[in-house]
Scaffold this active site. Structure first.
Site, short mmCIF file in Angstrom:
data_model
loop_
_atom_site.label_atom_id
_atom_site.label_comp_id
_atom_site.label_asym_id
_atom_site.label_seq_id
_atom_site.Cartn_x
_atom_site.Cartn_y
_atom_site.Cartn_z
N HIS A 64 -40.96 -36.53 45.78
CA HIS A 64 -39.76 -36.41 44.70
C HIS A 64 -38.93 -37.69 44.45
O HIS A 64 -37.74 -37.59 44.08
CB HIS A 64 -39.07 -35.13 44.72
CG HIS A 64 -40.05 -33.89 44.45
ND1 HIS A 64 -39.93 -32.63 44.88
CD2 HIS A 64 -41.38 -33.84 43.83
CE1 HIS A 64 -40.81 -31.84 44.60
NE2 HIS A 64 -41.80 -32.62 43.84
N CYS A 107 -28.24 -51.75 34.51
CA CYS A 107 -29.57 -52.51 34.92
C CYS A 107 -29.29 -53.92 34.91
O CYS A 107 -28.99 -54.46 33.72
CB CYS A 107 -30.94 -52.34 34.39
SG CYS A 107 -32.21 -53.22 34.66
N CYS A 125 -31.93 -55.61 32.17
CA CYS A 125 -31.91 -55.53 30.79
C CYS A 125 -30.57 -54.72 30.04
O CYS A 125 -30.61 -54.66 28.84
CB CYS A 125 -33.17 -54.53 30.51
SG CYS A 125 -33.03 -53.17 30.92
N ALA A 174 -35.43 -23.77 60.84
CA ALA A 174 -36.15 -25.06 61.30
C ALA A 174 -35.60 -25.47 62.44
O ALA A 174 -36.20 -26.00 63.34
CB ALA A 174 -36.23 -25.84 60.12
P1 NAD Z 1 -36.06 -24.88 47.69
O1 NAD Z 1 -34.62 -25.15 47.68
O2 NAD Z 1 -36.75 -24.38 46.53
O3 NAD Z 1 -36.39 -23.94 48.93
C1 NAD Z 1 -35.71 -24.02 50.26
C2 NAD Z 1 -36.41 -23.20 51.00
O4 NAD Z 1 -35.98 -23.34 52.46
C3 NAD Z 1 -36.28 -21.82 50.93
O5 NAD Z 1 -37.59 -21.01 51.09
C4 NAD Z 1 -35.28 -21.15 51.87
O6 NAD Z 1 -35.58 -19.85 52.48
C5 NAD Z 1 -35.62 -22.23 53.13
N1 NAD Z 1 -34.74 -22.36 54.22
C6 NAD Z 1 -33.30 -22.52 54.10
N2 NAD Z 1 -32.69 -22.67 55.13
C7 NAD Z 1 -33.73 -22.84 56.13
C8 NAD Z 1 -33.78 -23.26 57.44
N3 NAD Z 1 -32.49 -23.33 58.32
N4 NAD Z 1 -34.84 -23.47 58.04
C9 NAD Z 1 -35.76 -23.09 57.36
N5 NAD Z 1 -35.87 -22.65 56.00
C10 NAD Z 1 -34.87 -22.67 55.42
O7 NAD Z 1 -36.54 -26.42 48.26
P2 NAD Z 1 -37.71 -26.97 47.93
O8 NAD Z 1 -39.12 -25.94 47.96
O9 NAD Z 1 -37.79 -28.01 48.98
O10 NAD Z 1 -37.99 -27.56 46.48
C11 NAD Z 1 -37.05 -28.07 45.73
C12 NAD Z 1 -36.65 -29.05 45.07
O11 NAD Z 1 -35.53 -29.59 45.39
C13 NAD Z 1 -37.62 -30.29 45.50
O12 NAD Z 1 -37.83 -30.93 44.21
C14 NAD Z 1 -36.48 -31.28 45.89
O13 NAD Z 1 -36.73 -32.46 45.74
C15 NAD Z 1 -35.13 -30.87 45.78
N6 NAD Z 1 -34.13 -30.78 46.73
C16 NAD Z 1 -34.02 -31.81 47.77
C17 NAD Z 1 -32.84 -31.94 48.66
C18 NAD Z 1 -32.78 -32.70 49.77
O14 NAD Z 1 -33.57 -33.82 49.76
N7 NAD Z 1 -32.28 -32.23 50.91
C19 NAD Z 1 -32.08 -30.59 48.80
C20 NAD Z 1 -32.10 -29.59 47.57
C21 NAD Z 1 -33.18 -29.83 46.52
ZN ZN Z 2 -34.03 -52.55 32.82
#
Ligand code: NAD
Ligand code: ZN
Length: 251
Positions: free
Chosen positions: A122, A152, A155, A236
């Site tokens: 992403h 930018c 451009c 995690a």
């Molecule tokens: P999501 O927010 O949809 O889901 C997060 C998941 O993590 C949930 O299932 C939740 O139960 C679980 N969770 C929460 N705390 C946890 C922990 N301590 N240990 C283990 N699991 C835990 O996230 P997603 O599925 O990654 O998708 C969402 C979109 O959001 C992606 O496109 C991403 O780009 C974006 N996003 C990114 C970030 C980041 O870069 N840190 C933060 C928020 C959203």
């Molecule tokens: Zn540009």
């Protein structure tokens, strides 16, 4: 969590021919970066309406407001540190147990923890690109832009974060590499993802359909849990270091 699923997961990883990790916002939650979904109080959805912010239409309507949200997130991420979950994945890669981390996160914390082969499905909050489809300008940044919306240099159109917004396709090179890795993997360690965002959520399915093993770490059941071979319920940052320890004993 009893020890039995942990041992089962450790055995699968230690005996895998080719294993990868697949991560989502949950792995960065313990670093203080809110998830998009997940539980109410620290989910980004409770403070902002991402459908009003993380879309190309929102950016067209109000680029300053979208940038304000990203500057807020960049500052949060800048102050955050990788947690023991990110570190355990980096160690599993250094041991040769996993070959790569395919992530949906845009925060760069896997790289900061020492993971070397990271596929960002992403995009990254630490890159900008030109919003003018006719312009190819892209750049890396290490801090939020001073003036928003930034322009930018090539451009003069507005720059935007180089991340995937709702309704946008994934970057072709990252997606191609993730699919290729999934097709040659026999084991996947899925961590902290709701499995609700497609096409990213196809990655663990590719391994399952190929007869491989799906190991999942999450605080609650997700869309992936019904087909996971092992579900390790917990944070995690707590489960992954234990899993690393159990795998290390088997090597
Ligand atoms: P999501 O927010 O949809 O889901 C997060 C998941 O993590 C949930 O299932 C939740 O139960 C679980 N969770 C929460 N705390 C946890 C922990 N301590 N240990 C283990 N699991 C835990 O996230 P997603 O599925 O990654 O998708 C969402 C979109 O959001 C992606 O496109 C991403 O780009 C974006 N996003 C990114 C970030 C980041 O870069 N840190 C933060 C928020 C959203
Ligand atoms: Zn540009």
């Amino acid at each position: 969590m009893s020890d039995a699923p942990l041992i089962k997961a450790a055995r699968a990883l230690a005996s895998a021919k080719h294993a990868i990790a697949f991560t989502g916002a949950g792995i960065s939650a313990e670093s203080g970066i809110p998830t998009f979904r997940g539980s109410g109080k620290d989910s980004l959805w409770s403070k902002f309406k991402p459908e009003e912010l993380a879309t190309p239409e929102a950016f067209e309507r109000n680029p300053k407001r979208v940038w304000e949200w990203y500057v807020w997130r960049m500052n949060l991420i800048r102050k955050a540190k990788p947690n023991p979950g990110h570190e355990a994945l980096a160690k599993l890669e250094a041991l040769g147990v996993i070959k790569a981390v395919v992530t949906q996160n845009v925060d760069g914390l896997h790289q900061r923890a020492g993971s070397r082969h990271v596929i960002e499905l992403h995009g990254s909050i630490w890159r900008v690109k030109c919003s003018n489809p006719a312009c190819t300008f892209k750049a890396s940044i290490s801090e939020p832009p001073k003036e928003i919306p930034p322009k930018c240099p090539a451009c003069g159109h507005y720059l935007r974060p180089d991340v995937v917004w709702f309704g946008e396709p994934l970057p072709q090179d990252a997606w191609g590499e993730a699919v290729r890795l999934a097709e040659v993997s026999d084991t996947i360690l899925v961590v902290g993802t709701s499995g609700a965002v497609y096409p990213a959520a196809y990655i663990p399915l590719i391994i399952k359909e190929g007869g491989g093993t799906v190991i999942e770490v999450n605080v609650v059941e997700s869309s992936i849990t019904p087909y996971a071979d092992v579900f390790l319920k917990g944070k995690a940052g707590e489960v992954l270091p234990k899993l690393l320890e159990a795998v290390t004993k088997l090597l």
